[in-house]
Design an enzyme around this catalytic site. Structure first.
Site, short mmCIF file in Angstrom:
data_model
loop_
_atom_site.label_atom_id
_atom_site.label_comp_id
_atom_site.label_asym_id
_atom_site.label_seq_id
_atom_site.Cartn_x
_atom_site.Cartn_y
_atom_site.Cartn_z
N LEU A 1 39.44 35.96 41.22
CA LEU A 1 40.77 34.95 41.01
C LEU A 1 41.98 35.62 40.70
O LEU A 1 42.14 36.55 39.72
CB LEU A 1 40.51 33.82 40.16
CG LEU A 1 39.13 33.16 40.29
CD1 LEU A 1 38.73 32.14 39.24
CD2 LEU A 1 38.89 32.51 41.65
N MET B 1 36.19 32.41 46.75
CA MET B 1 34.91 33.64 46.76
C MET B 1 35.08 34.44 45.47
O MET B 1 34.76 35.51 45.41
CB MET B 1 34.97 34.26 47.96
CG MET B 1 34.90 33.63 49.29
SD MET B 1 34.37 34.55 50.58
CE MET B 1 35.28 35.45 50.72
N GLY B 2 36.03 33.96 44.39
CA GLY B 2 36.13 34.80 43.04
C GLY B 2 37.05 35.65 43.30
O GLY B 2 38.05 35.71 44.26
N HIS C 1 45.11 31.47 43.14
CA HIS C 1 44.05 30.65 42.92
C HIS C 1 44.47 29.64 41.81
O HIS C 1 44.17 28.43 41.72
CB HIS C 1 42.75 31.09 42.66
CG HIS C 1 42.04 32.12 43.60
ND1 HIS C 1 41.77 33.59 43.60
CD2 HIS C 1 41.55 31.66 44.78
CE1 HIS C 1 41.44 33.92 44.84
NE2 HIS C 1 41.11 32.78 45.56
N GLN D 1 42.67 29.40 58.64
CA GLN D 1 41.67 28.87 57.95
C GLN D 1 42.12 27.16 57.75
O GLN D 1 41.22 26.41 57.61
CB GLN D 1 41.20 29.53 56.45
CG GLN D 1 40.25 28.79 55.67
CD GLN D 1 39.97 29.77 54.69
OE1 GLN D 1 39.03 30.44 54.83
NE2 GLN D 1 40.38 29.66 53.47
N SER E 1 46.09 38.21 47.18
CA SER E 1 44.80 38.26 48.01
C SER E 1 43.71 38.95 47.20
O SER E 1 44.33 40.15 46.46
CB SER E 1 44.90 38.90 49.30
OG SER E 1 43.59 39.30 49.72
O1 PAF Z 1 39.31 31.30 51.48
C1 PAF Z 1 38.41 31.77 51.03
O2 PAF Z 1 38.36 32.21 49.83
C2 PAF Z 1 36.97 31.24 51.76
O3 PAF Z 1 37.28 31.45 53.03
C3 PAF Z 1 36.66 30.04 51.09
C4 PAF Z 1 37.41 28.82 51.82
C5 PAF Z 1 36.15 29.87 49.59
C6 PAF Z 1 35.13 29.68 52.00
O4 PAF Z 1 34.19 30.63 51.68
#
Ligand code: PAF
Length: 284
Positions: free
Chosen positions: A33, A30-31, A37, A154, A186
Protein backbone atom coordinates in the site's frame (compact mmCIF):
# COMPACT_ATOMS: atom_id res chain seq x y z
CA UNK A 1 -9.73 -3.30 12.66
CA UNK A 2 -11.15 -6.79 12.21
CA UNK A 3 -9.19 -9.11 9.91
CA UNK A 4 -11.15 -11.74 8.00
CA UNK A 5 -9.61 -14.66 6.16
CA UNK A 6 -12.91 -16.46 5.57
CA UNK A 7 -15.22 -15.23 2.79
CA UNK A 8 -18.28 -16.79 4.49
CA UNK A 9 -17.64 -15.09 7.84
CA UNK A 10 -17.02 -11.76 6.11
CA UNK A 11 -20.23 -12.14 4.10
CA UNK A 12 -22.20 -12.83 7.32
CA UNK A 13 -20.70 -9.80 9.11
CA UNK A 14 -21.29 -7.42 6.20
CA UNK A 15 -24.82 -8.71 5.61
CA UNK A 16 -25.57 -7.91 9.26
CA UNK A 17 -24.16 -4.39 8.87
CA UNK A 18 -26.03 -3.78 5.59
CA UNK A 19 -29.31 -5.04 7.09
CA UNK A 20 -28.91 -2.57 9.91
CA UNK A 21 -28.71 0.25 7.33
CA UNK A 22 -24.94 0.77 7.13
CA UNK A 23 -23.27 1.78 3.88
CA UNK A 24 -20.19 -0.23 2.91
CA UNK A 25 -17.20 1.28 1.09
CA UNK A 26 -14.79 -1.14 -0.51
CA UNK A 27 -11.18 -0.63 -1.64
CA UNK A 28 -9.69 -3.68 -3.37
CA UNK A 29 -5.89 -3.90 -3.40
CA UNK A 30 -3.05 -6.32 -3.95
CA UNK A 31 -1.15 -4.87 -0.98
CA UNK A 32 2.16 -2.94 -0.97
CA UNK A 33 0.00 0.00 0.00
CA UNK A 34 1.07 3.55 -0.82
CA UNK A 35 -0.38 7.04 -0.69
CA UNK A 36 -2.56 6.30 -3.72
CA UNK A 37 -4.33 3.53 -1.78
CA UNK A 38 -4.48 5.76 1.28
CA UNK A 39 -6.39 8.39 -0.70
CA UNK A 40 -8.97 5.76 -1.79
CA UNK A 41 -9.34 4.52 1.80
CA UNK A 42 -9.76 8.04 3.18
CA UNK A 43 -12.37 8.86 0.55
CA UNK A 44 -14.25 5.65 1.42
CA UNK A 45 -14.08 6.46 5.12
CA UNK A 46 -15.52 9.91 4.52
CA UNK A 47 -18.46 8.52 2.50
CA UNK A 48 -19.43 5.25 4.23
CA UNK A 49 -20.25 3.78 7.64
CA UNK A 50 -17.92 0.82 7.16
CA UNK A 51 -14.76 0.69 5.06
CA UNK A 52 -13.45 -2.67 3.87
CA UNK A 53 -10.04 -3.11 2.27
CA UNK A 54 -8.98 -6.35 0.60
CA UNK A 55 -5.38 -7.44 0.19
CA UNK A 56 -5.11 -10.32 -2.23
CA UNK A 57 -2.42 -10.86 -4.86
CA UNK A 58 -4.67 -12.32 -7.51
CA UNK A 59 -2.81 -15.05 -9.43
CA UNK A 60 -5.40 -15.01 -12.24
CA UNK A 61 -4.42 -11.53 -13.39
CA UNK A 62 -0.70 -12.19 -13.86
CA UNK A 63 0.35 -13.23 -17.34
CA UNK A 64 4.01 -13.35 -16.25
CA UNK A 65 4.88 -15.78 -13.45
CA UNK A 66 8.02 -13.84 -12.48
CA UNK A 67 5.90 -10.69 -12.03
CA UNK A 68 3.66 -12.66 -9.62
CA UNK A 69 6.63 -14.12 -7.73
CA UNK A 70 8.32 -10.71 -7.45
CA UNK A 71 5.15 -8.84 -6.47
CA UNK A 72 5.90 -7.01 -3.17
CA UNK A 73 4.07 -8.38 -0.12
CA UNK A 74 4.84 -6.25 2.98
CA UNK A 75 1.76 -7.37 4.93
CA UNK A 76 2.82 -6.17 8.42
CA UNK A 77 3.55 -2.66 7.07
CA UNK A 78 0.24 -2.68 5.16
CA UNK A 79 -1.71 -3.63 8.31
CA UNK A 80 -0.05 -0.76 10.21
CA UNK A 81 -1.11 1.65 7.47
CA UNK A 82 -4.72 0.37 7.46
CA UNK A 83 -4.91 0.75 11.27
CA UNK A 84 -3.44 4.24 11.01
CA UNK A 85 -6.08 5.26 8.44
CA UNK A 86 -8.84 3.72 10.57
CA UNK A 87 -10.07 1.03 8.17
CA UNK A 88 -12.81 -1.09 9.79
CA UNK A 89 -12.28 -4.44 8.09
CA UNK A 90 -9.41 -6.09 6.23
CA UNK A 91 -10.19 -9.06 4.00
CA UNK A 92 -6.97 -11.02 3.57
CA UNK A 93 -8.01 -14.35 2.08
CA UNK A 94 -6.06 -17.36 0.81
CA UNK A 95 -6.50 -18.38 -2.83
CA UNK A 96 -9.02 -21.12 -1.88
CA UNK A 97 -11.33 -18.60 -0.21
CA UNK A 98 -11.49 -16.56 -3.41
CA UNK A 99 -11.44 -19.33 -6.00
CA UNK A 100 -13.32 -22.09 -4.22
CA UNK A 101 -11.99 -25.47 -5.42
CA UNK A 102 -14.49 -27.16 -7.73
CA UNK A 103 -16.26 -23.90 -8.64
CA UNK A 104 -15.87 -22.88 -12.30
CA UNK A 105 -14.82 -19.31 -13.02
CA UNK A 106 -15.90 -18.82 -16.60
CA UNK A 107 -14.65 -15.93 -18.70
CA UNK A 108 -16.91 -12.88 -18.61
CA UNK A 109 -18.23 -10.96 -21.59
CA UNK A 110 -16.07 -7.86 -21.41
CA UNK A 111 -17.14 -6.65 -24.87
CA UNK A 112 -13.58 -7.02 -26.18
CA UNK A 113 -12.30 -4.37 -23.75
CA UNK A 114 -10.02 -6.98 -22.23
CA UNK A 115 -8.21 -7.58 -25.52
CA UNK A 116 -7.02 -4.09 -26.46
CA UNK A 117 -4.33 -1.67 -25.22
CA UNK A 118 -3.21 -2.98 -21.80
CA UNK A 119 -5.14 -6.21 -22.49
CA UNK A 120 -3.15 -6.82 -25.67
CA UNK A 121 0.13 -6.45 -23.75
CA UNK A 122 -1.05 -8.61 -20.84
CA UNK A 123 -3.31 -11.38 -22.16
CA UNK A 124 -5.80 -12.61 -19.55
CA UNK A 125 -5.16 -9.73 -17.16
CA UNK A 126 -8.61 -8.14 -17.35
CA UNK A 127 -10.44 -11.48 -17.26
CA UNK A 128 -8.50 -12.15 -14.03
CA UNK A 129 -9.36 -8.70 -12.66
CA UNK A 130 -13.04 -9.06 -13.58
CA UNK A 131 -13.29 -12.53 -11.97
CA UNK A 132 -11.72 -11.45 -8.67
CA UNK A 133 -13.65 -8.16 -8.51
CA UNK A 134 -16.93 -9.98 -9.22
CA UNK A 135 -16.21 -12.46 -6.42
CA UNK A 136 -15.30 -9.63 -4.00
CA UNK A 137 -18.44 -7.68 -4.93
CA UNK A 138 -20.58 -10.77 -4.20
CA UNK A 139 -18.96 -11.34 -0.80
CA UNK A 140 -18.68 -7.69 0.28
CA UNK A 141 -21.86 -6.25 -1.34
CA UNK A 142 -20.39 -2.72 -1.28
CA UNK A 143 -22.51 0.38 -1.58
CA UNK A 144 -19.51 2.09 -3.21
CA UNK A 145 -16.29 0.67 -4.67
CA UNK A 146 -13.17 2.82 -4.99
CA UNK A 147 -10.66 2.46 -7.83
CA UNK A 148 -7.77 4.69 -8.88
CA UNK A 149 -7.75 6.47 -12.24
CA UNK A 150 -4.14 5.32 -12.67
CA UNK A 151 -5.45 2.00 -13.99
CA UNK A 152 -7.82 3.74 -16.37
CA UNK A 153 -8.69 0.70 -18.47
CA UNK A 154 -9.39 -1.30 -15.30
CA UNK A 155 -11.94 1.31 -14.17
CA UNK A 156 -13.76 1.05 -17.53
CA UNK A 157 -13.77 -2.76 -17.32
CA UNK A 158 -15.14 -2.64 -13.74
CA UNK A 159 -17.84 -0.18 -14.81
CA UNK A 160 -18.80 -2.62 -17.57
CA UNK A 161 -18.79 -5.55 -15.10
CA UNK A 162 -21.16 -3.73 -12.71
CA UNK A 163 -23.61 -3.14 -15.58
CA UNK A 164 -23.17 -6.66 -16.99
CA UNK A 165 -24.00 -8.24 -13.63
CA UNK A 166 -26.70 -5.63 -12.82
CA UNK A 167 -25.00 -4.90 -9.51
CA UNK A 168 -26.25 -2.07 -7.34
CA UNK A 169 -22.78 -0.60 -6.70
CA UNK A 170 -21.54 2.94 -7.22
CA UNK A 171 -18.11 2.99 -8.85
CA UNK A 172 -16.00 5.87 -7.53
CA UNK A 173 -12.92 6.64 -9.64
CA UNK A 174 -10.37 8.68 -7.67
CA UNK A 175 -7.66 10.96 -9.09
CA UNK A 176 -4.10 9.73 -9.59
CA UNK A 177 -1.79 10.41 -6.65
CA UNK A 178 1.74 11.26 -7.75
CA UNK A 179 5.22 11.18 -6.24
CA UNK A 180 6.80 14.65 -5.72
CA UNK A 181 8.33 14.71 -9.22
CA UNK A 182 5.15 13.48 -10.92
CA UNK A 183 5.48 9.70 -11.31
CA UNK A 184 2.07 8.06 -10.75
CA UNK A 185 2.11 6.10 -7.47
CA UNK A 186 2.21 2.34 -7.98
CA UNK A 187 3.30 -0.67 -5.94
CA UNK A 188 5.68 -1.51 -8.79
CA UNK A 189 7.56 1.79 -8.29
CA UNK A 190 9.25 0.01 -5.36
CA UNK A 191 11.33 -1.76 -7.97
CA UNK A 192 12.82 1.52 -9.22
CA UNK A 193 15.82 3.10 -7.50
CA UNK A 194 15.06 6.54 -6.00
CA UNK A 195 17.03 8.37 -8.65
CA UNK A 196 15.16 6.53 -11.42
CA UNK A 197 11.80 7.37 -9.79
CA UNK A 198 12.61 11.06 -10.08
CA UNK A 199 13.74 10.67 -13.67
CA UNK A 200 10.61 8.67 -14.55
CA UNK A 201 8.64 11.87 -14.09
CA UNK A 202 9.33 12.44 -17.81
CA UNK A 203 6.23 10.31 -18.48
CA UNK A 204 3.82 12.64 -16.69
CA UNK A 205 5.56 15.74 -18.05
CA UNK A 206 5.14 14.40 -21.58
CA UNK A 207 1.42 13.76 -20.94
CA UNK A 208 0.96 17.33 -19.70
CA UNK A 209 2.76 18.71 -22.77
CA UNK A 210 0.72 16.42 -25.01
CA UNK A 211 -2.52 17.75 -23.52
CA UNK A 212 -1.36 21.33 -24.17
CA UNK A 213 -0.38 20.51 -27.76
CA UNK A 214 -3.73 18.84 -28.56
CA UNK A 215 -5.50 22.15 -28.30
CA UNK A 216 -3.49 23.91 -31.01
CA UNK A 217 -2.42 20.96 -33.17
CA UNK A 218 -4.29 17.94 -34.44
CA UNK A 219 -4.38 14.96 -32.08
CA UNK A 220 -2.30 12.95 -34.56
CA UNK A 221 0.41 15.62 -34.85
CA UNK A 222 0.55 16.08 -31.09
CA UNK A 223 0.78 12.31 -30.66
CA UNK A 224 3.65 11.99 -33.16
CA UNK A 225 5.69 14.60 -31.26
CA UNK A 226 5.03 12.92 -27.90
CA UNK A 227 5.80 9.42 -29.19
CA UNK A 228 9.04 10.72 -30.73
CA UNK A 229 10.01 12.25 -27.39
CA UNK A 230 9.12 9.16 -25.35
CA UNK A 231 11.09 6.86 -27.65
CA UNK A 232 14.12 9.13 -27.45
CA UNK A 233 14.57 8.78 -23.68
CA UNK A 234 17.53 6.60 -22.72
CA UNK A 235 16.48 3.43 -20.93
CA UNK A 236 12.82 3.89 -21.85
CA UNK A 237 10.86 1.48 -24.02
CA UNK A 238 7.47 2.81 -25.10
CA UNK A 239 4.89 0.00 -25.17
CA UNK A 240 1.94 2.07 -26.27
CA UNK A 241 0.54 5.57 -26.40
CA UNK A 242 -3.10 5.70 -27.41
CA UNK A 243 -5.99 8.17 -27.24
CA UNK A 244 -9.28 6.50 -26.39
CA UNK A 245 -12.96 7.13 -25.95
CA UNK A 246 -13.09 6.94 -22.14
CA UNK A 247 -16.38 5.00 -22.20
CA UNK A 248 -15.73 2.35 -24.88
CA UNK A 249 -11.91 2.36 -24.90
CA UNK A 250 -12.00 2.54 -28.71
CA UNK A 251 -9.13 4.49 -30.21
CA UNK A 252 -9.97 8.04 -31.32
CA UNK A 253 -8.01 10.07 -33.85
CA UNK A 254 -9.55 13.46 -33.10
CA UNK A 255 -10.79 15.08 -29.90
CA UNK A 256 -14.22 15.54 -31.53
CA UNK A 257 -14.65 11.74 -31.84
CA UNK A 258 -16.01 11.36 -28.28
CA UNK A 259 -17.33 13.34 -25.33
CA UNK A 260 -14.82 11.76 -22.96
CA UNK A 261 -11.25 11.30 -24.20
CA UNK A 262 -8.12 10.08 -22.40
CA UNK A 263 -4.54 9.38 -23.44
CA UNK A 264 -3.14 6.13 -22.04
CA UNK A 265 0.49 5.11 -22.05
CA UNK A 266 2.84 2.46 -20.77
CA UNK A 267 6.57 2.99 -20.71
CA UNK A 268 8.98 0.31 -19.59
CA UNK A 269 11.71 2.15 -17.71
CA UNK A 270 14.63 0.35 -16.13
CA UNK A 271 12.64 -2.86 -16.77
CA UNK A 272 9.59 -1.68 -14.77
CA UNK A 273 6.26 -1.18 -16.61
CA UNK A 274 4.95 2.26 -15.70
CA UNK A 275 1.32 3.08 -16.55
CA UNK A 276 0.01 6.61 -16.77
CA UNK A 277 -2.83 8.52 -18.37
CA UNK A 278 -4.40 11.93 -18.67
CA UNK A 279 -7.98 13.04 -19.33
CA UNK A 280 -7.99 15.27 -22.41
CA UNK A 281 -11.66 16.11 -22.39
CA UNK A 282 -14.74 15.24 -20.34
CA UNK A 283 -18.01 16.61 -21.67
CA UNK A 284 -20.28 13.81 -20.50
O1 PAF B 1 -5.74 -2.63 -9.06
C1 PAF B 1 -5.44 -3.64 -8.38
O2 PAF B 1 -4.68 -3.58 -7.42
C2 PAF B 1 -6.05 -4.98 -8.76
O3 PAF B 1 -6.19 -5.09 -10.15
C3 PAF B 1 -7.38 -5.28 -8.06
C4 PAF B 1 -8.45 -4.30 -8.43
C5 PAF B 1 -7.16 -5.24 -6.55
C6 PAF B 1 -7.88 -6.67 -8.41
O4 PAF B 1 -6.97 -7.66 -8.06
Amino acid sequence: MIIFKSADLLYAELSRRKNSGQSIGFVPTMGALHLGHQSLLERSKSENDTTVCSIFVNPKQFDDEMDLINYPNPIAKDIDMLRHVGVDILFHPTVDQVYVPGVEHEDLDLAGMDLIHEGEQRPGNFQGVAKVVKRFFEVIQPTRAYFGQKDFQQTVVVDHLIKLESMDIELVVCPIVREPHGLAMSSRNERLEDVKRDKAAFIYKSLLKFKERCYFKSLQEAKETTVKYLTSIEGADLEYFVCVDGVTLNEVTQLEDAAYVAALTVVKYDDVRLLDNIILKDER
